[in-house]
Design an enzyme around this catalytic site. Structure first.
Site, PDB file in Angstrom:
ATOM      1  N   ASP A  28      31.530  32.142  10.275  1.00  0.00           N
ATOM      2  CA  ASP A  28      30.498  32.399  11.274  1.00  0.00           C
ATOM      3  C   ASP A  28      29.221  32.604  10.475  1.00  0.00           C
ATOM      4  OD1 ASP A  28      28.629  33.516  12.990  1.00  0.00           O
ATOM      5  OD2 ASP A  28      30.116  34.651  14.125  1.00  0.00           O
TER       6      ASP A  28
ATOM      7  N   SER B 122      14.300  21.671  15.679  1.00  0.00           N
ATOM      8  CA  SER B 122      14.400  20.896  16.920  1.00  0.00           C
ATOM      9  C   SER B 122      13.000  20.652  17.465  1.00  0.00           C
ATOM     10  CB  SER B 122      15.210  21.675  17.963  1.00  0.00           C
ATOM     11  OG  SER B 122      15.106  21.085  19.242  1.00  0.00           O
TER      12      SER B 122
ATOM     13  N   LYS C  44      14.418  28.032  17.450  1.00  0.00           N
ATOM     14  CA  LYS C  44      14.079  26.859  16.632  1.00  0.00           C
ATOM     15  C   LYS C  44      12.674  26.984  16.042  1.00  0.00           C
ATOM     16  CE  LYS C  44      18.007  24.774  16.810  1.00  0.00           C
ATOM     17  NZ  LYS C  44      18.806  24.562  15.592  1.00  0.00           N
TER      18      LYS C  44
ATOM     19  N   TYR D  77      16.414  29.419  23.061  1.00  0.00           N
ATOM     20  CA  TYR D  77      16.683  28.333  22.104  1.00  0.00           C
ATOM     21  C   TYR D  77      15.377  27.893  21.442  1.00  0.00           C
ATOM     22  CZ  TYR D  77      18.423  23.803  20.370  1.00  0.00           C
ATOM     23  OH  TYR D  77      18.772  22.733  19.576  1.00  0.00           O
TER      24      TYR D  77
END
Ligand SMILES: NC(=O)c1ccc[n+]([C@@H]2O[C@H](COP(=O)([O-])OP(=O)(O)OC[C@H]3O[C@@H](n4cnc5c(N)ncnc54)[C@H](O)[C@@H]3O)[C@@H](O)[C@H]2O)c1
Length: 261
Positions: free
Chosen positions: A63, A143, A160, A156
């Site tokens: 992880d 991203s 990023k 998210y």
């Protein structure tokens, strides 16, 4: 001789999608690849596949946001291969959530893996690279969502954007040690990540059928289609190879002309 001959290359999130594409290309370029993934069995299955083709590969369950596990991974890899030359911090996930429903739990859950996991990877592998004194390369998967915000993906996007900032900070930290740090910012890549997003969007009543969401999201791509993992593998190879030695702190957008910044 491939462009990555004998380089020891860790790819986090390497058991699926983009990471698998990077792993396969790196192995075909002569790299010795470590597939580091939450799903250890999938990582080992891919490693076995590559070994059957005559390539050097190892699967590790990790992880990326658990420092002790990352340290154990670095020890296992150095024990087997002698050192790490390249780290791809690629593991990550997305879970759509309406902007007004973002809370501590869903925000921190994504930041933990996508941003903190990248930091931990850079620190622990960077520490090893510094001590070894042979330089190295770190490549982070950012991203387009780090360059442009989307209301349904706020945590998210924040994660990023953090990857982009962390890439720049680490480039400054590691430059004296000849360790370069760069990133790739993909747009829409057809991977299992999108299957999850489609299911979530059906559940929320935003779309009715699988595929609808990726199709509408991809509508503005100048190249006329979403990417496949293979579309990103060439840039990944470039960033892991000597060809990019004079480049650090940079993010390469590879989105088919979706977000022009
Ligand atoms: N698919 C896209 O359109 C797209 C676009 C831009 C950026 N990205 C980024 O690319 C990266 C790879 O995404 P993908 O599309 O290949 O997704 P994917 O779901 O196919 O693969 C992600 C892999 O990461 C692993 N992973 C997740 N959490 C982890 C953790 N805590 N520790 C270790 N491994 C973990 C998963 O097990 C999985 O194998 C992610 O960082 C994602 O945000 C994807």
């Amino acid at each position: 001789m491939g462009r990555l001959s004998d380089r020891v290359i860790i790819v986090t999130g390497g058991a699926s999608g983009l990471g698998e594409g990077i792993v396969r290309r790196a192995a075909s370029e002569g790299g010795r690849v470590i597939i580091a993934d939450l799903h250890g069995e999938k990582a080992e299955a891919l490693a076995a596949d590559l070994r059957a083709e005559g390539q050097e590969a190892m699967g590790v369950a990790v992880d990326v946001a658990e420092r002790a596990q990352v340290i154990a991974m670095v020890e296992a890899v150095t024990g087997r291969f002698g050192g790490v030359d390249v780290l791809f911090n690629n593991a990550g996930f997305n879970k759509p959530v309406p902007f007004m429903d973002v809370d501590e739990t869903n925000f921190n859950g994504i930041m933990r893996v996508n941003a903190f996991g990248v930091l931990v990877g850079m620190q622990e592998v960077g520490r090893h690279m510094k001590e070894r004194g042979r330089g190295g390369k770190i490549i982070n998967t950012a991203s387009i969502a780090g360059r442009q915000g989307y209301a349904e993906f706020a945590p998210y996007c924040a994660s990023k954007a953090a990857v982009i900032s962390l890439t720049q900070a680490a480039a400054r930290e590691f430059a004296p040690h000849k360790i370069t740090v760069n990133g790739i910012a993909p747009g829409v890549v057809v991977t299992p990540l999108w299957d999850g997003l489609e299911r979530d969007m059906i559940e929320k009543g935003v779309i009715r059928e699988m595929g609808e969401f990726i199709n509408s999201f991809s509508a503005g791509i100048l190249m006329g289609r979403p990417a496949t993992p293979a579309d990103l593998a060439g840039i990944a190879t470039f960033l892991a190879s000597a060809d990019s030695d004079y480049m650090t702190g940079q993010i390469i957008m590879c989105d088919g002309g979706m977000v022009l910044v």
